[in-house]
Design a protein around this motif. Structure first.
Motif, mmCIF file in Angstrom:
data_model
loop_
_atom_site.group_PDB
_atom_site.id
_atom_site.type_symbol
_atom_site.label_atom_id
_atom_site.label_comp_id
_atom_site.label_asym_id
_atom_site.label_seq_id
_atom_site.Cartn_x
_atom_site.Cartn_y
_atom_site.Cartn_z
ATOM 1 N N ALA A 84 0.826 -1.224 0.000
ATOM 2 C CA ALA A 84 0.000 0.000 0.000
ATOM 3 C C ALA A 84 0.860 1.274 0.000
ATOM 4 O O ALA A 84 0.360 2.356 0.285
ATOM 5 C CB ALA A 84 -0.925 -0.018 1.215
ATOM 6 N N ARG A 86 2.889 4.563 -1.210
ATOM 7 C CA ARG A 86 2.656 5.657 -2.169
ATOM 8 C C ARG A 86 1.190 5.857 -2.512
ATOM 9 O O ARG A 86 0.855 6.210 -3.641
ATOM 10 C CB ARG A 86 3.503 5.442 -3.434
ATOM 11 N N ARG A 87 0.356 5.645 -1.495
ATOM 12 C CA ARG A 87 -1.072 5.969 -1.677
ATOM 13 C C ARG A 87 -1.507 6.997 -0.659
ATOM 14 O O ARG A 87 -2.703 7.146 -0.395
ATOM 15 C CB ARG A 87 -1.911 4.710 -1.512
HETATM 16 C C1 LIG Z 1 8.089 5.740 4.702
HETATM 17 C C2 LIG Z 1 6.683 5.148 4.612
HETATM 18 C C3 LIG Z 1 6.028 5.148 5.969
HETATM 19 C C4 LIG Z 1 5.882 6.025 3.632
HETATM 20 O O1 LIG Z 1 4.582 5.490 3.581
HETATM 21 P P1 LIG Z 1 3.595 5.719 2.331
HETATM 22 O O2 LIG Z 1 2.285 5.164 2.761
HETATM 23 O O3 LIG Z 1 4.231 5.195 1.093
HETATM 24 O O4 LIG Z 1 3.581 7.298 2.317
HETATM 25 P P2 LIG Z 1 2.820 8.311 1.316
HETATM 26 O O5 LIG Z 1 2.155 7.532 0.230
HETATM 27 O O6 LIG Z 1 2.033 9.224 2.142
HETATM 28 O O7 LIG Z 1 3.989 9.203 0.779
HETATM 29 C C5 LIG Z 1 4.945 8.645 0.095
HETATM 30 C C6 LIG Z 1 5.710 9.814 -0.427
HETATM 31 O O8 LIG Z 1 6.911 9.898 0.266
HETATM 32 C C7 LIG Z 1 7.950 9.432 -0.553
HETATM 33 N N1 LIG Z 1 8.657 8.460 0.244
HETATM 34 C C8 LIG Z 1 8.172 7.332 0.777
HETATM 35 N N2 LIG Z 1 9.132 6.710 1.450
HETATM 36 C C9 LIG Z 1 10.241 7.474 1.329
HETATM 37 C C10 LIG Z 1 11.557 7.358 1.785
HETATM 38 N N3 LIG Z 1 11.984 6.324 2.539
HETATM 39 N N4 LIG Z 1 12.416 8.333 1.473
HETATM 40 C C11 LIG Z 1 12.038 9.369 0.703
HETATM 41 N N5 LIG Z 1 10.810 9.526 0.250
HETATM 42 C C12 LIG Z 1 9.924 8.586 0.560
HETATM 43 C C13 LIG Z 1 7.342 8.817 -1.752
HETATM 44 O O9 LIG Z 1 8.149 9.039 -2.852
HETATM 45 C C14 LIG Z 1 6.042 9.559 -1.855
HETATM 46 O O10 LIG Z 1 6.229 10.768 -2.508
HETATM 47 P P3 LIG Z 1 5.143 11.284 -3.522
HETATM 48 O O11 LIG Z 1 3.934 11.610 -2.685
HETATM 49 O O12 LIG Z 1 5.770 12.503 -4.109
HETATM 50 O O13 LIG Z 1 4.914 10.162 -4.465
HETATM 51 C C15 LIG Z 1 6.707 3.707 4.035
HETATM 52 O O14 LIG Z 1 7.374 3.731 2.793
HETATM 53 C C16 LIG Z 1 7.396 2.693 4.933
HETATM 54 O O15 LIG Z 1 6.771 2.064 5.777
HETATM 55 N N6 LIG Z 1 8.715 2.494 4.708
HETATM 56 C C17 LIG Z 1 9.501 1.512 5.439
HETATM 57 C C18 LIG Z 1 9.717 1.913 6.855
HETATM 58 C C19 LIG Z 1 10.349 3.278 6.982
HETATM 59 O O16 LIG Z 1 11.343 3.592 6.309
HETATM 60 N N7 LIG Z 1 9.772 4.124 7.859
HETATM 61 C C20 LIG Z 1 10.196 5.479 8.059
HETATM 62 C C21 LIG Z 1 11.385 5.596 8.914
HETATM 63 S S1 LIG Z 1 10.953 5.542 10.642
#
Ligand SMILES: CC(C)(COP(=O)(O)OP(=O)(O)OC[C@H]1O[C@@H](n2cnc3c(N)ncnc32)[C@H](O)[C@@H]1OP(=O)(O)O)[C@@H](O)C(=O)NCCC(=O)NCCS
Length: 164
Positions: A84, A86-87
């Protein structure tokens, strides 16, 4: 999509989401689910929210009480299910976490993570760098929530983070 406070019934699903997110993430780290459990066990979990979709937990965020500075919360881990990503779920959890922390009376929030993601919520490494800590910019970032939030001093997460 529904963002709501965590209940104990969510814990198995939260552990699964956390494990899958961090294993799939850029800097995979399997210890994050255990960190969540340790923070709860130590009584340091201040705010926990889950994102629920079709009755299933697809995201989670933890905010824990920091040892320093007084009134600050540490945000993390934040995880959403890889299928899920990038949603907008991670962003919704961040917005809700900041709103809840403000309502909770927190003075500021610290976190560790990729600044490209967190700067859009107002976090800045300059704010965190004014504090003595075990962490380095640009990953260590902070957001001030109140006018009287401290500007310098020491920043230390809850014990479960294992800084010392
Ligand atoms: C980071 C995380 C929570 C983002 O969740 P998500 O549900 O994909 O978040 P969103 O859809 O709201 O936003 C994603 C946006 O952030 C960016 N993004 C997501 N993860 C990123 C990362 N690690 N670094 C940089 N940018 C990131 C995406 O490119 C996207 O950008 P866009 O809106 O321009 O396309 C998820 O990728 C995750 O669980 N990652 C693994 C665990 C982690 O690294 N947690 C954070 C550190 S504590």
């Amino acid at each position: 999509m529904n963002i709501r406070p965590r209940t104990p019934d969510d814990d198995e699903a939260i552990a699964e989401v956390t494990r899958s997110a961090f294993t799939a993430g850029p800097r995979g780290h399997a210890g994050e689910a255990e960190l969540v459990e340790a923070l709860r066990r130590d009584g340091d979990a201040a705010i926990e929210l889950v994102a629920e979709m079709d009755g299933r937990v697809v995201g989670h965020v933890m905010l824990s009480t920091m040892r320093d500075p007084t009134g600050a919360l540490g945000l993390g881990p934040l995880s959403t299910s890889p299928e899920a990503w990038r949603r907008g779920i991670g962003s919704m959890l961040m917005d809700a976490a900041i709103a809840r922390a403000t309502g909770y009376g927190a003075t500021m929030i610290f976190l560790l993570g990729n600044p490209d993601f967190y700067r859009r919520f107002g976090f800045a490494s300059e704010t965190a760098a004014a504090f003595d800590s075990a962490y380095d910019p640009p990953y260590f970032q902070a957001l001030r929530l109140t006018k009287d939030a401290p500007r310098s001093g020491r920043a230390r997460y809850a014990r479960a983070f294992g800084e010392d």
